[in-house]
Design an enzyme around this catalytic site. Sequence first.
Site, PDB file in Angstrom:
ATOM      1  N   ALA A   1     -14.096  68.315  67.432  1.00  0.00           N
ATOM      2  CA  ALA A   1     -15.098  68.923  68.296  1.00  0.00           C
ATOM      3  C   ALA A   1     -16.443  68.294  68.009  1.00  0.00           C
ATOM      4  O   ALA A   1     -16.577  67.522  67.057  1.00  0.00           O
ATOM      5  CB  ALA A   1     -15.176  70.425  68.034  1.00  0.00           C
TER       6      ALA A   1
ATOM      7  N   GLU B   1     -20.818  69.138  68.016  1.00  0.00           N
ATOM      8  CA  GLU B   1     -21.809  70.217  68.009  1.00  0.00           C
ATOM      9  C   GLU B   1     -23.024  69.983  68.904  1.00  0.00           C
ATOM     10  O   GLU B   1     -24.117  70.493  68.605  1.00  0.00           O
ATOM     11  CB  GLU B   1     -22.285  70.416  66.570  1.00  0.00           C
ATOM     12  CG  GLU B   1     -23.170  69.286  65.987  1.00  0.00           C
ATOM     13  CD  GLU B   1     -22.411  68.242  65.168  1.00  0.00           C
ATOM     14  OE1 GLU B   1     -21.197  68.081  65.388  1.00  0.00           O
ATOM     15  OE2 GLU B   1     -23.037  67.577  64.321  1.00  0.00           O
TER      16      GLU B   1
ATOM     17  N   HIS C   1     -17.516  76.081  62.572  1.00  0.00           N
ATOM     18  CA  HIS C   1     -18.138  74.854  62.048  1.00  0.00           C
ATOM     19  C   HIS C   1     -19.174  74.322  63.054  1.00  0.00           C
ATOM     20  O   HIS C   1     -20.320  74.037  62.691  1.00  0.00           O
ATOM     21  CB  HIS C   1     -17.047  73.813  61.774  1.00  0.00           C
ATOM     22  CG  HIS C   1     -17.559  72.509  61.269  1.00  0.00           C
ATOM     23  ND1 HIS C   1     -17.577  72.177  59.938  1.00  0.00           N
ATOM     24  CD2 HIS C   1     -18.086  71.433  61.916  1.00  0.00           C
ATOM     25  CE1 HIS C   1     -18.081  70.980  59.779  1.00  0.00           C
ATOM     26  NE2 HIS C   1     -18.401  70.493  60.977  1.00  0.00           N
ATOM     27  N   GLU C   2     -18.758  74.187  64.294  1.00  0.00           N
ATOM     28  CA  GLU C   2     -19.683  73.614  65.286  1.00  0.00           C
ATOM     29  C   GLU C   2     -20.867  74.549  65.511  1.00  0.00           C
ATOM     30  O   GLU C   2     -21.999  74.109  65.667  1.00  0.00           O
ATOM     31  CB  GLU C   2     -18.981  73.318  66.612  1.00  0.00           C
ATOM     32  CG  GLU C   2     -17.744  72.427  66.510  1.00  0.00           C
ATOM     33  CD  GLU C   2     -17.932  71.169  65.686  1.00  0.00           C
ATOM     34  OE1 GLU C   2     -19.053  70.649  65.645  1.00  0.00           O
ATOM     35  OE2 GLU C   2     -16.946  70.707  65.057  1.00  0.00           O
TER      36      GLU C   2
HETATM   37  N1  B3K Z   1     -20.090  65.869  64.141  1.00  0.00           N
HETATM   38  C1  B3K Z   1     -18.790  65.726  64.770  1.00  0.00           C
HETATM   39  C2  B3K Z   1     -18.058  64.500  64.382  1.00  0.00           C
HETATM   40  C3  B3K Z   1     -18.498  63.277  65.065  1.00  0.00           C
HETATM   41  C4  B3K Z   1     -17.558  62.147  64.754  1.00  0.00           C
HETATM   42  C5  B3K Z   1     -18.034  60.859  65.269  1.00  0.00           C
HETATM   43  N2  B3K Z   1     -17.041  59.822  65.144  1.00  0.00           N
HETATM   44  C6  B3K Z   1     -17.929  66.914  64.538  1.00  0.00           C
HETATM   45  C7  B3K Z   1     -18.227  67.733  63.367  1.00  0.00           C
HETATM   46  O1  B3K Z   1     -18.143  67.308  62.230  1.00  0.00           O
HETATM   47  O2  B3K Z   1     -18.585  68.854  63.563  1.00  0.00           O
HETATM   48 ZN    ZN Z   2     -19.350  68.805  61.368  1.00  0.00          ZN
END
Ligand code: B3K
Ligand code: ZN
Length: 870
Positions: free
Chosen positions: A266, A268, A301-302
């Site tokens: 996912a 964010e 998490h998000e």
């Molecule tokens: N921040 C994103 C992950 C992005 C990955 C890029 N290849 C999801 C997360 O860790 O919440």
């Molecule tokens: Zn993350």
Amino acid sequence: MSVQIKRRADYMPPAFAISTVDLHITLHPTETRVFSSLRIKRQGSHQDALVLDGDNLPVNKTSIDGIELSRKSDNSPGYVLDESSLTIPVESDEFTLEIETTIAPSRNKALEGLYLSGGAYCTQCEAEGFRRITFFMDRPDVLSVYTVTVVGDTSFPMLLSNGNPIDKGQLTNGQHFVKWHDPHPKPCYLFALVAGDFDMLSDTFTTASGKEVALELYVDKGKQGQGTFALESLKRAMKWDEEVFGLEYDLDIYMIVAVDFFNMGAMENKGLNVFNSKFVLADQNTATDDDFFNVEAVIAHEYFHNWTGNRVTCRDWFQLSLKEGLTVFRDQQFSADMTSELSNRIKHVRVMREHQFAEDASAMSHPIRPDEVIEMNNFYTVTVYDKGAEVIRMFHTLLGPDGFRKGMDEYFKRHDGQAVTCDDFVSAMQSATSLDLSQFARWYSQSGTPIISVKQSKLDDGKHTITLSQHTPATSEQSEKHPLYMPIKMEVMDEDGVQYTDNEAIINDGMVILDKESVSFTIDAPNKTLTPVVLGNFSAPAKVNNELPTTSLLTIFKYGKDAFNRWDAMQSIYNRCISELERAPGEAIDNDIWAGIREAIVREQDNVELLGECLVIPSFETLCQSRTSINVQTLSAARKAFCSQFAQHLESSLLDVFNSIESAPYAYNQNAVNQRRCKNVVLAHLARLPQHESLVIKQFEQADNMTDTLGALRCAQFCQRDTFDSLMAKFEQKWSNDPLVLDKWFALHATQASKDIFATITMLCEHPQFTMSNPNRVRSVIGSFAFYNSEMFHALDGSGYKFVTDYLLKLDTLNPQVAARIVTPLTQWQGFAVEHQTLMKEQLGRLLNHKGLSKDVFEKVSKSLAYGAD
Ligand code: B3K
Ligand code: ZN
């Protein structure tokens, strides 16, 4: 191939700031027009040109303060465009730059930037995908306020972007538009756009300060019923963050969209999370208990990123763990509060031991804050995420919950609205404690898994000396290692279970600080045999070398105060037995051990949560982390032989457990989850005995939920082949129209250790629901095979390695990010016997020599082949 290595030490602040971004995006499959208007200000006194990132983008038109610019030629000045950047000479210190470019979302199979898949337009910009949409300073320390107008066909009724909607309307020619404004300055990696025709679930959440937030969850048409759990999870997460960290949501609307084509779990994006549908859709028929758990954890998490990631973001991508380690820790704490502390801790420790230790032992070893990167997407790793979370957990252990909260409050007070570094985080934590955290900060710069050794000696006067020492073996990129600062939770007990933690070296309820090469302390216990439990609850991300005899491990299981430590002792017993069978195949395990386990089962009969976990034999991948020069066939055979003796010797106890757990109508709550888990673990043992095959079939036929259905199918892997095949066929027939459910079926086929595995995988790849362009399908077939079908992947004729390599060569041209993930097991050859190593390296060589290899795969393969070369 020419590749550019980026180094943390080379960080330079941006030469320009971009305060506002106005985007006008007119969607079209092959000719999406992206018009951007940027308000830009020079930072400091320099005359440098403005350099924008742009990944193979054309410039249709560009102007500064309304004056059109042209491309530089021999006799006129102008902008310079190449495949990765646009350089514009500018004289003013403050100006408005307008640029129009065109992109083709339907041709974007890498699923990075703006793409059209499964009938919806969708973006993924982290880490560096924004440069595939428009020209920009694509780095996380450029924060801007965005206003975005999305124009699309009315066949895409929902046109979404970040922030709050501020205008919408019909246009001529069957198009309409929606205009969005996000008042919070953000880096471009948090930009998002989604356009499609979805079903929507809506709700509201009233924040602690009384503000009503609209919640909207978008799912594929007809899937509305499967979105309720995700929406409820979101509300639980919002409430938890208010209660535990005092953090409230800050926009009027929070949107989540579930899409089928997505490279990871996912994302964010501010106010508009985009999710892989796997982490949104769940009901009892289609989702297992683990799926429910994951949906809740990923939704949380998000959401938690809104503060740890979005409001306070990273200065540069080397600081990724600043937001990821911290947010993983936060989601782990949330899950533990929502479900159970014990099973959560076990789950996360398994990830560390199975995957993170393996990464540290490979050529991809890196500190949680890496120093060098070729392709940033390769650093969304178990080290940055999970080891990063373990480092945050150690802050929490050292500072205590109140101290940790104080440090977090200070972090937000100092840095809200900024792009900062891991050092800034440490310094906020430092302000909340009298401990000196300077040595502790070494966890950010030193890679590798420390090994803690335990020595015990009995002195004449009835005293025992216990010595803990630490050693971190050199890693691929860092030869010199220094002592780390580790909180080591301990229990010390004698053979009757009496605890000896009343000692000045043991502080804070059973904790020793190991900050030097070694620390020793003495315990007064005349005529006793002492058993020290070191690294209780996995209080630091380390391995332990504690040569305790099996009797002591059973003592820990019997008398340990901490349930995690008891589980861990059992894991060590199993590991030890498997080692014995590796050394002496065919040998019978000592009866005392079976008697000890039998007794443990009887004693824990009512504690199904602990019992269920304790009856899980360590995975092949976990076993690998405590071995060197692994011969896969020998280790696999030893593990299998142990499992089969386990089932034979403990048959009646296991049956008692199985029969004592009554099947109740499905409900997702921790009690019911524990019962199903324990029952399925026990059934997996019994399934190895032909006389109990009928139990597997019965459970499959009678299950009213996916947990038990899939549990039975997994067990059927140990039954006769015909049984497995026939249950699998029934499953396929029932779920042939639901690709997410079918992924479970794909994965089970791909992990079957059968001789005809390649024919099976070929059949799976030709399945009507399979497509190489969908990462979930590829992960469930090829990923499951490479990561979890150890026996066939590591077959000594090299066929498994070759098969995966052939596939990766095709996949890499389409989706390098997913290809680079799946290549991981091939790059981790270091732990295996030389026969395996040679074959693995041969295939890595094929990849490396392939013309047009992506930089994603190149980085991992080239590092792997260079490992140990000098
Ligand atoms: N921040 C994103 C992950 C992005 C990955 C890029 N290849 C999801 C997360 O860790 O919440
Ligand atoms: Zn993350």
